[in-house]
Each structure stands twice: as structure tokens, then as C-alpha cells.
Scaffold this motif. Structure first.
Motif, PDB file in Angstrom:
ATOM      1  N   THR A 175       1.327  -1.510   4.187  1.00 17.50           N
ATOM      2  CA  THR A 175       1.585  -2.746   4.017  1.00 17.50           C
ATOM      3  C   THR A 175       1.079  -3.813   2.871  1.00 17.50           C
ATOM      4  OG1 THR A 175      -0.453  -3.878   5.533  1.00 17.50           O
ATOM      5  CG2 THR A 175      -1.395  -3.044   3.450  1.00 17.50           C
ATOM      6  N   CYS A 224      -7.177   2.350   4.295  1.00 21.96           N
ATOM      7  CA  CYS A 224      -6.249   3.623   3.595  1.00 21.96           C
ATOM      8  C   CYS A 224      -7.164   4.448   2.294  1.00 21.96           C
ATOM      9  CB  CYS A 224      -4.317   3.548   2.930  1.00 21.96           C
ATOM     10  SG  CYS A 224      -3.369   3.220   3.585  1.00 21.96           S
ATOM     11  N   HIS A 226      -0.247   3.977   0.910  1.00 19.82           N
ATOM     12  CA  HIS A 226       0.115   4.971   1.958  1.00 19.82           C
ATOM     13  C   HIS A 226       0.653   4.358   3.703  1.00 19.82           C
ATOM     14  CE1 HIS A 226      -2.402   8.341   0.718  1.00 19.82           C
ATOM     15  NE2 HIS A 226      -3.392   8.114   0.561  1.00 19.82           N
ATOM     16  N   CYS A 227       0.323   3.233   3.260  1.00 19.72           N
ATOM     17  CA  CYS A 227       0.890   2.324   5.062  1.00 19.72           C
ATOM     18  C   CYS A 227       1.698   1.342   4.908  1.00 19.72           C
ATOM     19  CB  CYS A 227       0.182   1.905   5.376  1.00 19.72           C
ATOM     20  SG  CYS A 227      -1.309   1.099   5.479  1.00 19.72           S
ATOM     21  N   CYS A 248       0.445  -1.064  -0.046  1.00 24.76           N
ATOM     22  CA  CYS A 248       0.317   0.084  -0.100  1.00 24.76           C
ATOM     23  C   CYS A 248       0.895   1.128   0.037  1.00 24.76           C
ATOM     24  CB  CYS A 248      -0.621   0.040   0.838  1.00 24.76           C
ATOM     25  SG  CYS A 248      -1.912   1.655   1.420  1.00 24.76           S
ATOM     26  N   CYS A 277      -4.473  -0.106   0.429  1.00 29.24           N
ATOM     27  CA  CYS A 277      -5.333  -1.350   1.028  1.00 29.24           C
ATOM     28  C   CYS A 277      -6.910  -0.835   1.560  1.00 29.24           C
ATOM     29  CB  CYS A 277      -4.475  -1.421   2.408  1.00 29.24           C
ATOM     30  SG  CYS A 277      -4.202  -0.206   4.263  1.00 29.24           S
TER      31      CYS A 277
HETATM   32 ZN   LIG Z   1      -2.409   0.967   4.235  1.00 30.09          ZN
END
Ligand SMILES: [Zn+2]
Ligand SMILES: [Zn+2]
Length: 240
Positions: free
Chosen positions: A49, A65, A46-47, A44, A62
């Protein structure tokens, strides 16, 4: 070199996560390497994962997010918070294993190399002074400093600070975690001028809900940051 050799003979280096001897300090043995969930494929944007499927050119996100607005742009994680990775994070945080910060920073630097800009300033998520006093160090600051060294960018360990004490995030719902952290972090007035118009890379040991990183990112924007990204040693899989 001779001293180094002597020290290696007296205190042979062992695996970061167990007592198996290894070639040099800062390495994992083969068994722990296999048991450490490194993130190296699709993840992902943004994060950090990990996501199933082959690498893609366009950023992917994900489910978390897609549902939760992240105030930062990009997020990277070196490890999934499980197995050996969990033990390494806990050893760094509670076990005085400061030697874990440098190898963790090398793993993380590989993930976030593409985010680095000429004006990047690297800063840790702050601990409240009371907790800092109890623990004597901020594990995120150790990671931020080590990451700054690998990436050859400046670090500012007290760029941000906690402006109120928050109770533990454990046992709270996701919404409760975000509420608990709201307005808990601000830029240190001493460094406010360093943030204006700049790219800030925030560093933390673990991202769970992302509430603490969100509060830290918002504090950067409130102080005039142009762009904020986040980098964490480990990303906890969805449990809340
Ligand atoms: Zn994410
Ligand atoms: Zn090992």
C-alpha cells in the motif's frame, strides 16, 4: 511483420481501459494512464500500500500491517484498487479480458524485481473448483503465468488448491474474513516436493484484508516453503 501490420490496420489497437486508439496493444491512452493509480513511491513492505513521504532505505509498514501479523515476508502491489485500476481488475476477472494480464504483469514485475531469487517459484492464489468451473479461468493464474514470463522464473498454476468451499468475503468484518479463510487452502500433494525449502511468490489480483493470501502463505509454509512473498495487481485501500 506484414501480418502484424495487416491486423493492426484491420483491428487497430486500443487502450486497455477505453476505446481510444493507441500505438500498440497492451498500452493505456494518456488520459487513462493519468487516471490509473500506479504505486511507484514509498509503500508498505508487507502489503504494497502506498505511504506518504520520500523513499526510505529501511522497510516501512502501514497501520494495518503493524496490527495484523502477515505470515509472508514482503508484499508488492502495482496499483491502488480505484479508478481505472479497479476497472482493469474487474475486466480481467469478469470480462474475459485476458489481454490485461501481460501489461499488469509488466507493471507488477517492476515492483517485485528485488524479491526474486534463483529458487523462486511463482504460484497463484487458487479458486475453488466450483468457482473455477463457473468462471472458466483463474485470473490470478493468468497473472502468475504472465509474471513468470517477465521475471523468467517458473510458474506452477496448481501449486495450491482450495480444500473447502468458502462463502463470499463480501460484507464480512476483517476478523470474519480471516476466520472464513482459515485452513481453506493447502498445497497440492502432487507438487508438495516442489515447495520444500523454496522461495514462493504468491500472486493474486487484489489484496483487501489479506486473509486469502495469509491462508495461501500458511499452506506454503505447512508444505515446507523456506520463504514466501506476495505480489498483487492491486491493493484495496482500507475499507474494513
Ligand atoms: Zn501494509
Ligand atoms: Zn484509455
Amino acid at each position: 511483420m506484414a501480418l502484424c501490420h495487416l491486423l493492426n490496420t484491420l483491428y487497430p489497437p486500443h487502450c486497455l481501459a477505453c476505446s481510444t486508439p493507441v500505438r500498440r496493444a497492451g498500452l493505456l491512452c494518456a488520459a487513462c494512464w493519468t487516471n490509473t493509480p500506479f504505486i511507484d513511491g514509498l509503500a508498505c513492505d508487507h502489503c504494497g500500500t502506498p505511504l506518504p513521504g520520500p523513499l526510505e532505505d529501511a522497510p516501512v509498514h502501514c497501520d494495518d500491517c503493524l496490527r495484523i501479523a502477515r505470515p509472508w515476508s514482503h508484499g508488492r502491489a502495482a496499483l491502488v484498487y480505484s479508478d481505472s485500476a479497479r476497472r482493469l481488475v474487474l475486466a480481467l476477472k469478469h470480462g474475459d479480458r485476458h489481454d490485461i494480464a501481460a501489461p499488469a504483469a509488466r507493471w507488477l514485475a517492476r515492483r517485485c524485481a528485488g524479491l526474486i531469487r534463483p529458487d523462486t517459484l511463482i504460484a497463484p492464489v487458487p479458486l475453488h473448483p466450483t468457482r473455477l468451473f463457473q468462471r472458466r479461468f483463474n485470473q490470478s493464474a493468468l497473472l502468475a503465468r504472465a509474471l513468470a514470463q517477465v521475471l523468467a522464473r517458473p510458474a506452477c498454476p496448481d501449486l495450491l488448491r482450495r480444500i473447502r468451499r468458502t462463502s463470499s468475503q463480501d460484507g464480512r468484518t476483517r476478523e470474519g474474513r480471516f476466520e472464513n479463510m482459515q485452513g481453506a487452502i493447502a498445497a497440492h500433494p502432487r507438487h508438495a516436493a516442489r515447495i520444500t525449502g523454496r522461495h514462493i511468490l504468491l500472486v493474486d489480483d487484489v489484496m483487501t484484508s489479506g486473509a486469502t493470501l495469509a491462508a495461501a502463505a500458511e499452506a506454503c509454509f505447512a508444505a515446507g516453503a523456506d520463504h514466501v512473498d506476495v505480489a498483487v495487481m492491486a491493493r484495496a485501500k482500507r475499507q474494513i
